[in-house]
Design an enzyme around this catalytic site. Sequence first.
Site, PDB file in Angstrom:
ATOM      1  N   LEU A  89       0.852  -1.185   0.000  1.00 14.42           N
ATOM      2  CA  LEU A  89       0.000   0.000   0.000  1.00 14.42           C
ATOM      3  C   LEU A  89       0.898   1.248   0.000  1.00 14.42           C
ATOM      4  O   LEU A  89       0.758   2.130  -0.846  1.00 14.42           O
ATOM      5  CB  LEU A  89      -0.881  -0.027   1.265  1.00 14.42           C
ATOM      6  CG  LEU A  89      -1.775   1.177   1.539  1.00 14.42           C
ATOM      7  CD1 LEU A  89      -2.829   1.339   0.445  1.00 14.42           C
ATOM      8  CD2 LEU A  89      -2.473   1.023   2.902  1.00 14.42           C
ATOM      9  N   SER A 109       1.401   7.403   6.179  1.00 12.40           N
ATOM     10  CA  SER A 109       0.204   7.477   7.029  1.00 12.40           C
ATOM     11  C   SER A 109      -1.013   7.901   6.220  1.00 12.40           C
ATOM     12  O   SER A 109      -2.129   7.439   6.461  1.00 12.40           O
ATOM     13  CB  SER A 109       0.437   8.479   8.168  1.00 12.40           C
ATOM     14  OG  SER A 109       1.382   7.976   9.084  1.00 12.40           O
ATOM     15  N   PHE A 161       8.903   0.349   1.342  1.00 14.05           N
ATOM     16  CA  PHE A 161       8.894  -0.301   2.673  1.00 14.05           C
ATOM     17  C   PHE A 161       8.022  -1.555   2.682  1.00 14.05           C
ATOM     18  O   PHE A 161       7.265  -1.772   3.637  1.00 14.05           O
ATOM     19  CB  PHE A 161       8.396   0.664   3.768  1.00 14.05           C
ATOM     20  CG  PHE A 161       9.186   1.926   3.920  1.00 14.05           C
ATOM     21  CD1 PHE A 161      10.549   1.958   3.672  1.00 14.05           C
ATOM     22  CD2 PHE A 161       8.562   3.098   4.337  1.00 14.05           C
ATOM     23  CE1 PHE A 161      11.283   3.135   3.833  1.00 14.05           C
ATOM     24  CE2 PHE A 161       9.277   4.276   4.506  1.00 14.05           C
ATOM     25  CZ  PHE A 161      10.643   4.294   4.247  1.00 14.05           C
ATOM     26  N   ARG A 173      23.359 -11.636  38.240  1.00 18.73           N
ATOM     27  CA  ARG A 173      24.346 -10.550  38.332  1.00 18.73           C
ATOM     28  C   ARG A 173      24.549 -10.116  39.789  1.00 18.73           C
ATOM     29  O   ARG A 173      23.585  -9.679  40.446  1.00 18.73           O
ATOM     30  CB  ARG A 173      23.855  -9.364  37.490  1.00 18.73           C
ATOM     31  CG  ARG A 173      24.675  -8.108  37.607  1.00 18.73           C
ATOM     32  CD  ARG A 173      25.992  -8.246  36.904  1.00 18.73           C
ATOM     33  NE  ARG A 173      26.673  -6.960  36.815  1.00 18.73           N
ATOM     34  CZ  ARG A 173      27.967  -6.849  36.559  1.00 18.73           C
ATOM     35  NH1 ARG A 173      28.713  -7.926  36.376  1.00 18.73           N
ATOM     36  NH2 ARG A 173      28.521  -5.650  36.470  1.00 18.73           N
ATOM     37  N   HIS A 192      20.387  -4.545  32.454  1.00 18.71           N
ATOM     38  CA  HIS A 192      21.622  -5.247  32.080  1.00 18.71           C
ATOM     39  C   HIS A 192      22.867  -4.353  32.160  1.00 18.71           C
ATOM     40  O   HIS A 192      23.990  -4.844  31.952  1.00 18.71           O
ATOM     41  CB  HIS A 192      21.514  -5.799  30.647  1.00 18.71           C
ATOM     42  CG  HIS A 192      20.670  -7.040  30.537  1.00 18.71           C
ATOM     43  ND1 HIS A 192      19.309  -7.035  30.717  1.00 18.71           N
ATOM     44  CD2 HIS A 192      21.002  -8.321  30.265  1.00 18.71           C
ATOM     45  CE1 HIS A 192      18.836  -8.254  30.550  1.00 18.71           C
ATOM     46  NE2 HIS A 192      19.845  -9.060  30.285  1.00 18.71           N
ATOM     47  N   GLU A 230       2.506  -0.813   9.833  1.00 20.50           N
ATOM     48  CA  GLU A 230       1.066  -1.147   9.837  1.00 20.50           C
ATOM     49  C   GLU A 230       0.264  -0.086  10.606  1.00 20.50           C
ATOM     50  O   GLU A 230      -0.744  -0.384  11.252  1.00 20.50           O
ATOM     51  CB  GLU A 230       0.831  -2.567  10.333  1.00 20.50           C
ATOM     52  CG  GLU A 230       1.537  -3.567   9.420  1.00 20.50           C
ATOM     53  CD  GLU A 230       1.010  -4.975   9.459  1.00 20.50           C
ATOM     54  OE1 GLU A 230      -0.168  -5.176   9.810  1.00 20.50           O
ATOM     55  OE2 GLU A 230       1.787  -5.886   9.112  1.00 20.50           O
ATOM     56  N   SER A 277       1.909   4.892  15.867  1.00 21.14           N
ATOM     57  CA  SER A 277       1.163   5.089  17.125  1.00 21.14           C
ATOM     58  C   SER A 277       0.236   6.307  17.009  1.00 21.14           C
ATOM     59  O   SER A 277      -0.865   6.317  17.568  1.00 21.14           O
ATOM     60  CB  SER A 277       2.137   5.292  18.285  1.00 21.14           C
ATOM     61  OG  SER A 277       2.827   4.095  18.529  1.00 21.14           O
ATOM     62  N   GLU A 278       0.690   7.312  16.261  1.00 22.09           N
ATOM     63  CA  GLU A 278      -0.132   8.521  16.111  1.00 22.09           C
ATOM     64  C   GLU A 278      -1.400   8.190  15.316  1.00 22.09           C
ATOM     65  O   GLU A 278      -2.494   8.671  15.639  1.00 22.09           O
ATOM     66  CB  GLU A 278       0.678   9.629  15.419  1.00 22.09           C
ATOM     67  CG  GLU A 278       1.834  10.173  16.253  1.00 22.09           C
ATOM     68  CD  GLU A 278       2.986   9.169  16.486  1.00 22.09           C
ATOM     69  OE1 GLU A 278       3.205   8.297  15.622  1.00 22.09           O
ATOM     70  OE2 GLU A 278       3.637   9.255  17.538  1.00 22.09           O
TER      71      GLU A 278
HETATM   72  N1  CAA Z   1     -12.399  -0.933   7.564  1.00 23.11           N
HETATM   73  C1  CAA Z   1     -13.283  -0.672   6.555  1.00 23.11           C
HETATM   74  N2  CAA Z   1     -13.419   0.555   6.004  1.00 23.11           N
HETATM   75  C2  CAA Z   1     -12.635   1.541   6.476  1.00 23.11           C
HETATM   76  C3  CAA Z   1     -11.708   1.340   7.501  1.00 23.11           C
HETATM   77  C4  CAA Z   1     -11.611   0.041   8.055  1.00 23.11           C
HETATM   78  N3  CAA Z   1     -10.763  -0.228   9.048  1.00 23.11           N
HETATM   79  N4  CAA Z   1     -11.086   2.500   7.764  1.00 23.11           N
HETATM   80  C5  CAA Z   1     -11.607   3.415   6.930  1.00 23.11           C
HETATM   81  N5  CAA Z   1     -12.543   2.825   6.152  1.00 23.11           N
HETATM   82  C6  CAA Z   1     -13.377   3.467   5.143  1.00 23.11           C
HETATM   83  C7  CAA Z   1     -14.156   4.637   5.762  1.00 23.11           C
HETATM   84  O1  CAA Z   1     -15.355   4.192   6.359  1.00 23.11           O
HETATM   85  C8  CAA Z   1     -14.397   5.505   4.546  1.00 23.11           C
HETATM   86  O2  CAA Z   1     -15.471   4.991   3.800  1.00 23.11           O
HETATM   87  P1  CAA Z   1     -16.758   5.910   3.469  1.00 23.11           P
HETATM   88  O3  CAA Z   1     -16.191   7.112   2.734  1.00 23.11           O
HETATM   89  O4  CAA Z   1     -17.607   5.044   2.607  1.00 23.11           O
HETATM   90  O5  CAA Z   1     -17.348   6.260   4.774  1.00 23.11           O
HETATM   91  C9  CAA Z   1     -13.148   5.304   3.711  1.00 23.11           C
HETATM   92  O6  CAA Z   1     -12.572   4.051   4.141  1.00 23.11           O
HETATM   93  C10 CAA Z   1     -12.129   6.410   3.909  1.00 23.11           C
HETATM   94  O7  CAA Z   1     -11.862   6.494   5.296  1.00 23.11           O
HETATM   95  P2  CAA Z   1     -11.203   7.772   5.953  1.00 23.11           P
HETATM   96  O8  CAA Z   1     -11.902   8.995   5.453  1.00 23.11           O
HETATM   97  O9  CAA Z   1     -11.136   7.551   7.426  1.00 23.11           O
HETATM   98  O10 CAA Z   1      -9.744   7.739   5.294  1.00 23.11           O
HETATM   99  P3  CAA Z   1      -8.483   8.635   5.547  1.00 23.11           P
HETATM  100  O11 CAA Z   1      -7.889   8.982   4.228  1.00 23.11           O
HETATM  101  O12 CAA Z   1      -8.825   9.758   6.503  1.00 23.11           O
HETATM  102  O13 CAA Z   1      -7.441   7.620   6.264  1.00 23.11           O
HETATM  103  C11 CAA Z   1      -6.397   6.457   8.066  1.00 23.11           C
HETATM  104  C12 CAA Z   1      -7.693   7.013   7.461  1.00 23.11           C
HETATM  105  C13 CAA Z   1      -6.846   5.691   9.303  1.00 23.11           C
HETATM  106  C14 CAA Z   1      -5.452   7.575   8.477  1.00 23.11           C
HETATM  107  C15 CAA Z   1      -5.713   5.504   7.049  1.00 23.11           C
HETATM  108  O14 CAA Z   1      -5.197   6.224   5.961  1.00 23.11           O
HETATM  109  C16 CAA Z   1      -4.605   4.688   7.689  1.00 23.11           C
HETATM  110  O15 CAA Z   1      -4.867   3.651   8.285  1.00 23.11           O
HETATM  111  N6  CAA Z   1      -3.347   5.137   7.544  1.00 23.11           N
HETATM  112  C17 CAA Z   1      -2.196   4.321   7.960  1.00 23.11           C
HETATM  113  C18 CAA Z   1      -1.775   3.414   6.834  1.00 23.11           C
HETATM  114  C19 CAA Z   1      -0.964   2.264   7.295  1.00 23.11           C
HETATM  115  O16 CAA Z   1      -1.235   1.649   8.317  1.00 23.11           O
HETATM  116  N7  CAA Z   1       0.044   1.925   6.507  1.00 23.11           N
HETATM  117  C20 CAA Z   1       0.871   0.785   6.769  1.00 23.11           C
HETATM  118  C21 CAA Z   1       0.983  -0.047   5.533  1.00 23.11           C
HETATM  119  S1  CAA Z   1       1.619  -1.690   5.680  1.00 23.11           S
HETATM  120  C22 CAA Z   1       3.189  -1.560   6.266  1.00 23.11           C
HETATM  121  O17 CAA Z   1       3.403  -0.919   7.227  1.00 23.11           O
HETATM  122  C23 CAA Z   1       4.351  -2.260   5.608  1.00 23.11           C
HETATM  123  C24 CAA Z   1       4.298  -3.718   5.570  1.00 23.11           C
HETATM  124  O18 CAA Z   1       4.646  -4.312   4.586  1.00 23.11           O
HETATM  125  C25 CAA Z   1       3.917  -4.480   6.781  1.00 23.11           C
END
Ligand code: CAA
Length: 379
Positions: free
Chosen positions: A125, A132, A156, A268, A338, A363, A366-367
């Site tokens: 993603l 974020s 990443f 220790r 330690h 994923e 924290s913020e």
């Molecule tokens: N389940 C289902 N639907 C969801 C949802 C969820 N958990 N969260 C949001 N939605 C839906 C909302 O209901 C909304 O739908 P509607 O418009 O129909 O109501 C739509 O999605 C948009 O939601 P938001 O307006 O809340 O979206 P946003 O742009 O404000 O973003 C956010 C919200 C929580 C900040 C999100 O962008 C987020 O989680 N950001 C962090 C991303 C992340 O965790 N990235 C890590 C990627 S993986 C990784 O780290 C690497 C790896 O390989 C492990």
Amino acid sequence: MRYALGEEHEQIRQAARQFAERELAPRAIEVDLSGEFPEDNVEKLRKYGYLGMNLPEEFGGGGMDMLSHTVAEEEIARCCAATAVIMSVHNILFGETVLNSARGTVREEVLRQVATGERLGAFALTEPEAGSDAGAITTTAVREGAEYVLNGRKTFISNAGVAHWYIVCATMDRSKGTKGITAFLVEKGQPGFSFGKPEDKMGIRGSKTADLILDGVRVREARRLGEEGEGFKIAMGALDHGRIGIAAQALGIAQAALDASVNYAKQRVQFGKPIATLQAIQWMIAEMAVDIEAARLLVYRAAELAGQPGRHSEFFAMAKLFASTTAMKHTVKAVQVHGGYGYMREYKVERLMRDAKITEIYEGTSEIMKLIIAQSLLR
Ligand code: CAA
């Protein structure tokens, strides 16, 4: 005080603990120092049924619930956090998402490969300018007949290069924001699909992290996940449960820090007696134990909620936030217990401290966890 797991879950914990202590712990320092992908550990995860343990038996998986996955993940992370994230990304972010959103023969074909662990999966993603703010991705998917053409760069990405299958999110219409995003399955070896150089990371060094480069990658319609425009919700659903996996990983790291501190404090000797008799050390150990048990309650509760209908994003966020904060705070404390030895590579607590940091970032930081919790309360 211990969370009272039922007999079945307790057996899974015991088995995972024995497996991880016997098969993973002896090589954890070497995996960290070399930064090499632990193919042998992955083979062991496969052999003992941890890859795909949460996927249905009809596809060759273990058919186990999220609490089972959580206790196994925790025990594996307690011995090797790098191996634990390989498993979590494969089983939850990739496997569960394919189970829920892929269709027809593609679903069956891919699930058979990932439920048995024959092939690894990854989830893409994040982009250089969309971390974020996941809705701001710019990787594009353009429909051409019965295919889509993907162009862009993901960054990443855990398991990049070592996985065979990738869930890739791309926008089909930026003007629609999150509703313009669609998710696809991309296969290693497809023309136009390549990887950036592996990242040199602070912690979880054995897990592979790299960019995905998509240069005119053609994806059949059958490999689209869900409908066009559903990609963001699919990704958010994947991350909801993925965060339980990372919370369990953090819990395992924190427990390892406590176990190491207790052992060290008893051995220790300073001022003529074990440092375990000193109140300064006792308080640190007590504080660690309280937070870890509290984190465990939240994480297991989140795992139970994962199997119940409805959306529980805020509980998953609470579990990840608290468990990762606990892991960071108390791995630092373990280094303090330690003393000078804790600062040395030879003692595992400095590795735990470096491994813990990522659980507050990936994923969802924290913020972002706080934002999800606050938004659900203030709606
Ligand atoms: N389940 C289902 N639907 C969801 C949802 C969820 N958990 N969260 C949001 N939605 C839906 C909302 O209901 C909304 O739908 P509607 O418009 O129909 O109501 C739509 O999605 C948009 O939601 P938001 O307006 O809340 O979206 P946003 O742009 O404000 O973003 C956010 C919200 C929580 C900040 C999100 O962008 C987020 O989680 N950001 C962090 C991303 C992340 O965790 N990235 C890590 C990627 S993986 C990784 O780290 C690497 C790896 O390989 C492990």
